[in-house]
Design a protein around this motif. Sequence first.
Motif, PDB file in Angstrom:
ATOM      1  N   GLU A   1      35.683  54.309  27.410  1.00  0.00           N
ATOM      2  CA  GLU A   1      35.317  53.102  28.162  1.00  0.00           C
ATOM      3  C   GLU A   1      36.537  52.216  28.365  1.00  0.00           C
ATOM      4  O   GLU A   1      36.825  51.780  29.475  1.00  0.00           O
ATOM      5  N   VAL A   2      37.253  51.950  27.287  1.00  0.00           N
ATOM      6  CA  VAL A   2      38.445  51.095  27.364  1.00  0.00           C
ATOM      7  C   VAL A   2      39.524  51.768  28.214  1.00  0.00           C
ATOM      8  O   VAL A   2      40.197  51.117  29.015  1.00  0.00           O
ATOM      9  N   GLN A   3      39.664  53.062  28.055  1.00  0.00           N
ATOM     10  CA  GLN A   3      40.682  53.819  28.772  1.00  0.00           C
ATOM     11  C   GLN A   3      40.470  53.768  30.288  1.00  0.00           C
ATOM     12  O   GLN A   3      41.431  53.869  31.042  1.00  0.00           O
ATOM     13  N   ASN A   4      39.248  53.617  30.743  1.00  0.00           N
ATOM     14  CA  ASN A   4      38.963  53.602  32.175  1.00  0.00           C
ATOM     15  C   ASN A   4      38.681  52.210  32.732  1.00  0.00           C
ATOM     16  O   ASN A   4      38.670  52.023  33.944  1.00  0.00           O
ATOM     17  N   LEU A   5      38.474  51.243  31.877  1.00  0.00           N
ATOM     18  CA  LEU A   5      38.179  49.884  32.337  1.00  0.00           C
ATOM     19  C   LEU A   5      39.404  49.214  32.953  1.00  0.00           C
ATOM     20  O   LEU A   5      39.324  48.660  34.057  1.00  0.00           O
ATOM     21  N   LEU A   6      40.541  49.274  32.285  1.00  0.00           N
ATOM     22  CA  LEU A   6      41.749  48.632  32.797  1.00  0.00           C
ATOM     23  C   LEU A   6      42.221  49.254  34.117  1.00  0.00           C
ATOM     24  O   LEU A   6      42.523  48.519  35.062  1.00  0.00           O
ATOM     25  N   PRO A   7      42.280  50.596  34.237  1.00  0.00           N
ATOM     26  CA  PRO A   7      42.674  51.157  35.528  1.00  0.00           C
ATOM     27  C   PRO A   7      41.710  50.794  36.661  1.00  0.00           C
ATOM     28  O   PRO A   7      42.138  50.598  37.797  1.00  0.00           O
ATOM     29  N   ALA A   8      40.429  50.656  36.363  1.00  0.00           N
ATOM     30  CA  ALA A   8      39.467  50.271  37.403  1.00  0.00           C
ATOM     31  C   ALA A   8      39.763  48.860  37.885  1.00  0.00           C
ATOM     32  O   ALA A   8      39.776  48.582  39.095  1.00  0.00           O
ATOM     33  N   PHE A   9      40.026  47.948  36.955  1.00  0.00           N
ATOM     34  CA  PHE A   9      40.357  46.576  37.324  1.00  0.00           C
ATOM     35  C   PHE A   9      41.663  46.532  38.117  1.00  0.00           C
ATOM     36  O   PHE A   9      41.755  45.854  39.151  1.00  0.00           O
ATOM     37  N   THR A  10      42.678  47.233  37.641  1.00  0.00           N
ATOM     38  CA  THR A  10      43.983  47.246  38.308  1.00  0.00           C
ATOM     39  C   THR A  10      43.876  47.830  39.711  1.00  0.00           C
ATOM     40  O   THR A  10      44.456  47.297  40.657  1.00  0.00           O
ATOM     41  N   ALA A  11      43.136  48.916  39.857  1.00  0.00           N
ATOM     42  CA  ALA A  11      42.969  49.534  41.179  1.00  0.00           C
ATOM     43  C   ALA A  11      42.212  48.613  42.125  1.00  0.00           C
ATOM     44  O   ALA A  11      42.574  48.492  43.304  1.00  0.00           O
ATOM     45  N   ALA A  12      41.171  47.939  41.625  1.00  0.00           N
ATOM     46  CA  ALA A  12      40.407  47.012  42.471  1.00  0.00           C
ATOM     47  C   ALA A  12      41.291  45.862  42.935  1.00  0.00           C
ATOM     48  O   ALA A  12      41.272  45.480  44.112  1.00  0.00           O
ATOM     49  N   TYR A  13      42.095  45.317  42.041  1.00  0.00           N
ATOM     50  CA  TYR A  13      42.978  44.208  42.401  1.00  0.00           C
ATOM     51  C   TYR A  13      44.064  44.661  43.384  1.00  0.00           C
ATOM     52  O   TYR A  13      44.366  43.970  44.364  1.00  0.00           O
ATOM     53  N   SER A  14      44.647  45.828  43.141  1.00  0.00           N
ATOM     54  CA  SER A  14      45.673  46.349  44.044  1.00  0.00           C
ATOM     55  C   SER A  14      45.097  46.644  45.426  1.00  0.00           C
ATOM     56  O   SER A  14      45.740  46.394  46.448  1.00  0.00           O
ATOM     57  N   LEU A  15      43.889  47.165  45.466  1.00  0.00           N
ATOM     58  CA  LEU A  15      43.217  47.424  46.737  1.00  0.00           C
ATOM     59  C   LEU A  15      42.958  46.107  47.471  1.00  0.00           C
ATOM     60  O   LEU A  15      43.195  45.998  48.678  1.00  0.00           O
ATOM     61  N   TYR A  16      42.519  45.095  46.753  1.00  0.00           N
ATOM     62  CA  TYR A  16      42.315  43.769  47.330  1.00  0.00           C
ATOM     63  C   TYR A  16      43.616  43.242  47.931  1.00  0.00           C
ATOM     64  O   TYR A  16      43.641  42.744  49.063  1.00  0.00           O
ATOM     65  N   LEU A  17      44.714  43.340  47.176  1.00  0.00           N
ATOM     66  CA  LEU A  17      46.010  42.869  47.671  1.00  0.00           C
ATOM     67  C   LEU A  17      46.456  43.642  48.906  1.00  0.00           C
ATOM     68  O   LEU A  17      46.983  43.054  49.862  1.00  0.00           O
ATOM     69  N   ASP A  18      46.253  44.940  48.909  1.00  0.00           N
ATOM     70  CA  ASP A  18      46.649  45.775  50.046  1.00  0.00           C
ATOM     71  C   ASP A  18      45.860  45.405  51.297  1.00  0.00           C
ATOM     72  O   ASP A  18      46.434  45.266  52.387  1.00  0.00           O
ATOM     73  N   ILE A  19      44.574  45.215  51.149  1.00  0.00           N
ATOM     74  CA  ILE A  19      43.733  44.846  52.293  1.00  0.00           C
ATOM     75  C   ILE A  19      44.113  43.451  52.794  1.00  0.00           C
ATOM     76  O   ILE A  19      44.240  43.229  53.999  1.00  0.00           O
ATOM     77  N   ARG A  20      44.311  42.522  51.878  1.00  0.00           N
ATOM     78  CA  ARG A  20      44.695  41.154  52.263  1.00  0.00           C
ATOM     79  C   ARG A  20      46.052  41.136  52.976  1.00  0.00           C
ATOM     80  O   ARG A  20      46.222  40.463  53.986  1.00  0.00           O
ATOM     81  N   HIS A  21      46.999  41.912  52.463  1.00  0.00           N
ATOM     82  CA  HIS A  21      48.326  41.989  53.077  1.00  0.00           C
ATOM     83  C   HIS A  21      48.244  42.573  54.492  1.00  0.00           C
ATOM     84  O   HIS A  21      48.876  42.061  55.419  1.00  0.00           O
ATOM     85  N   SER A  22      47.454  43.622  54.656  1.00  0.00           N
ATOM     86  CA  SER A  22      47.284  44.227  55.987  1.00  0.00           C
ATOM     87  C   SER A  22      46.658  43.238  56.957  1.00  0.00           C
ATOM     88  O   SER A  22      47.068  43.154  58.122  1.00  0.00           O
ATOM     89  N   ARG A  23      45.675  42.495  56.493  1.00  0.00           N
ATOM     90  CA  ARG A  23      45.015  41.495  57.337  1.00  0.00           C
ATOM     91  C   ARG A  23      46.003  40.403  57.740  1.00  0.00           C
ATOM     92  O   ARG A  23      46.033  39.973  58.893  1.00  0.00           O
TER      93      ARG A  23
END
Length: 112
Positions: free
Chosen positions: A81-103
């Motif tokens: 659970e811990v091993q997959n929680l941090l990468p999920a948060f990091t990926a969601a935040y990075s995806l948010y930044l990528d979409i915002r930057h493209s916009r």
Amino acid sequence: MSVMNQEIVWLGWTGLHMTPWKLIGLTGAAMFGGRWLVQFVASRRARRPVIPRLFWYMSLAGSLMALSYFIFSSKQEAVGEVQNLLPAFTAAYSLYLDIRHSRQQREAGTAR
């Protein structure tokens, strides 16, 4: 025992003990690992290091699938659970930044 934790009978001929949750977890792990192939291909094409948006989608989906396996299956493994929680948060935040930057780039291009 829930249906999701019962062995998939029609896969018995393979000799593998497979449950729906295990399939979800394995698919998530394959997706999380396969994102590096996507990154490799994109970088090779660009001839420079590139992280395409698909990388972040695969990271998020793979992490969430593996996380759901560890949370909801009979496994109930805190380390997973811990091993997959941090990468999920990091990926969601990075995806948010990528979409915002493209916009922002798109809006800056139309404002000219």
